[in-house]
Design an enzyme around this catalytic site. Structure first.
Site, PDB file in Angstrom:
ATOM      1  N   LEU A  28       0.784  -1.312  -0.114  1.00 43.38           N
ATOM      2  CA  LEU A  28       0.030   0.047   0.048  1.00 43.38           C
ATOM      3  C   LEU A  28       0.788   1.353  -0.029  1.00 43.38           C
ATOM      4  O   LEU A  28       2.165   1.051   0.334  1.00 43.38           O
ATOM      5  CB  LEU A  28      -0.902  -0.147   1.046  1.00 43.38           C
ATOM      6  CG  LEU A  28      -1.994  -1.344   1.117  1.00 43.38           C
ATOM      7  CD1 LEU A  28      -2.279  -1.563   2.780  1.00 43.38           C
ATOM      8  CD2 LEU A  28      -2.972  -0.919   0.336  1.00 43.38           C
ATOM      9  N   PRO A  29       0.120   2.194  -0.547  1.00 43.97           N
ATOM     10  CA  PRO A  29       1.220   3.474  -0.409  1.00 43.97           C
ATOM     11  C   PRO A  29       1.804   4.102   0.827  1.00 43.97           C
ATOM     12  O   PRO A  29       3.180   4.136   0.630  1.00 43.97           O
ATOM     13  CB  PRO A  29       0.044   4.709  -0.819  1.00 43.97           C
ATOM     14  CG  PRO A  29      -0.984   3.873  -1.876  1.00 43.97           C
ATOM     15  CD  PRO A  29      -0.947   2.596  -1.030  1.00 43.97           C
ATOM     16  N   LYS A  60       6.505  11.070  -0.195  1.00 40.98           N
ATOM     17  CA  LYS A  60       6.198  10.477   1.128  1.00 40.98           C
ATOM     18  C   LYS A  60       7.234   9.698   1.514  1.00 40.98           C
ATOM     19  O   LYS A  60       7.736   9.884   2.681  1.00 40.98           O
ATOM     20  CB  LYS A  60       5.124   9.225   0.610  1.00 40.98           C
ATOM     21  CG  LYS A  60       4.480   8.304   1.814  1.00 40.98           C
ATOM     22  CD  LYS A  60       5.257   6.827   1.699  1.00 40.98           C
ATOM     23  CE  LYS A  60       5.079   6.091   0.501  1.00 40.98           C
ATOM     24  NZ  LYS A  60       5.674   4.836   0.595  1.00 40.98           N
ATOM     25  N   THR A  75       6.543   0.282   1.347  1.00 37.38           N
ATOM     26  CA  THR A  75       7.646   1.352   2.016  1.00 37.38           C
ATOM     27  C   THR A  75       6.992   2.212   2.976  1.00 37.38           C
ATOM     28  O   THR A  75       6.126   2.894   2.680  1.00 37.38           O
ATOM     29  CB  THR A  75       8.198   2.343   0.855  1.00 37.38           C
ATOM     30  OG1 THR A  75       8.682   1.533  -0.121  1.00 37.38           O
ATOM     31  CG2 THR A  75       9.388   3.197   1.217  1.00 37.38           C
ATOM     32  N   LYS A  96      15.216   0.207   3.396  1.00 33.24           N
ATOM     33  CA  LYS A  96      14.602   0.801   2.133  1.00 33.24           C
ATOM     34  C   LYS A  96      14.568   2.206   2.054  1.00 33.24           C
ATOM     35  O   LYS A  96      14.834   2.669   1.042  1.00 33.24           O
ATOM     36  CB  LYS A  96      13.050   0.227   2.007  1.00 33.24           C
ATOM     37  CG  LYS A  96      12.189   0.641   1.040  1.00 33.24           C
ATOM     38  CD  LYS A  96      12.884   0.543  -0.212  1.00 33.24           C
ATOM     39  CE  LYS A  96      11.694   1.241  -1.539  1.00 33.24           C
ATOM     40  NZ  LYS A  96      12.518   1.182  -2.669  1.00 33.24           N
TER      41      LYS A  96
END
Ligand code: NAD
Length: 302
Positions: A69-70, A246, A100, A177
């Site tokens: 998911l975002p 983000k 992420t 990440k």
């Protein structure tokens, strides 16, 4: 006899999740899937996947649940409430977050549902949407060793075996990440700046790039990734700049949480936010280069 593979629940069938689920399906994993966009599931359902109306239903019908998911906010939205994963997942069940993101949503589940024995891993990826489609993702896993070993075949259906790395305990995957993205975005902005200055000073773009590659200032970005812009005018819309912003925000949040001042990362984040404001949320992750192209009045093309 065919091998019995666990049923994989998958939530988030976007640029990344669509390719990852296609590869899980091709490897023979039964899938139970959901997304806010029903149409994102059409092809998978035609291939035998089961559509579920809610994340709870996904969790109830699966042996393990993956989220892709975002943002952390989206992850929290699918976890909680009567339709959430936590309402459907059995005690001892497995949840892998491949978004992420940051550790807080998973940490809260570990804290508030400690008695349920849930197995929780963070396993964000790199390799872009093309890597998701081709099953060549790099995967950074934070979690316990026995869980990582048990789930390795599932990861191998989505990533390149030698690039699937167990990087530490809970949360370590998220941290690795975020640091990869932070460094890559920093390379991008730094490269755009020097290419803009050098060409504006009259140096041929190809000669400038080759000179930099032959120097101690070379980078993988300069050698490989920037070519998608220089050769094809492709700013990678497979990863939206809204998501890049983000990631940069999360990376700075992480720095703040661990008490490291990050002047350079903060500037890179601002350049990215300027590009997002100029070209829109869905512009590609490499559009900050365009800011410099606009400044010097021509595109950087070989
Ligand atoms: P995306 O926006 O293309 O896809 C996200 C999907 O999640 C969408 O289909 C959306 O409908 C769905 N979704 C959102 N909220 C939902 C909810 N409450 N319930 C069900 N579905 C919901 O994003 P993406 O590019 O696939 O990225 C996913 C994650 O992977 C992000 O964290 C991103 O940072 C990371 N990532 C992306 C790339 C890339 O190149 N695109 C590369 C590496 C990592």
């Amino acid at each position: 006899m065919t091998q019995h593979l666990p049923t994989v629940g998958f939530i988030g069938l976007g640029n990344m999740g669509s390719g990852m689920t296609r590869n899980l399906q091709a490897a023979g994993y039964p899938l139970v899937i959901t997304d806010l966009r029903r149409e994102a599931a059409d092809e998978l359902v035609a291939g035998g996947a089961t559509w579920a109306e809610t994340p709870a239903e996904v969790a109830r019908a699966s042996d393990l649940v993956i989220t892709m998911l975002p943002t952390p906010r989206h992850v929290e939205a699918v976890l909680h409430g009567e339709d959430g994963i936590l309402a459907g997942i059995p005690d001892g069940g497995t949840w892998i977050d491949m978004s992420t993101s940051v550790p807080e949503p998973a940490d809260a589940v570990r804290r508030d549902h400690a008695a349920r024995g849930l197995r929780i891993l963070d396993a964000p990826v790199s390799g872009m949407s093309v890597g998701a489609a081709n099953g060549t993702l790099q995967i950074f896993i934070g979690g316990e060793t026995d869980d990582v070993a048990r789930l390795r075949p599932v990861f191998e259906a989505m990533g390149e075996p030698e690039r699937i790395l167990h990087v530490g305990g809970a949360g370590a995957g998220y941290a690795v990440k975020l640091m990869i993205n932070q460094l890559w975005f920093s390379h991008l902005v730094a490269t755009a700046e020097v290419l803009a200055i050098g060409t504006r000073a009259g140096v041929d773009l190809g000669i400038l790039r080759r000179s930099l590659i032959a120097s101690p200032a070379n980078s993988n970005f300069l050698e490989n990734d920037v070519l998608s812009i220089l050769e094809h005018g492709d700013y990678d819309e497979g990863f939206a700049i809204a998501l890049a912003c983000k990631d940069l925000g999360l990376s700075i949040d992480l720095a703040r949480a661990v008490g490291v001042p990050v002047e350079l990362s903060a500037v890179v984040e601002q350049v990215y936010r300027r590009a997002r404001a100029s070209y829109g949320d869905r512009a590609g992750e490499m559009t900050p280069v365009k800011l410099y192209e606009d400044l010097i009045g021509h595109d950087l093309r070989l």
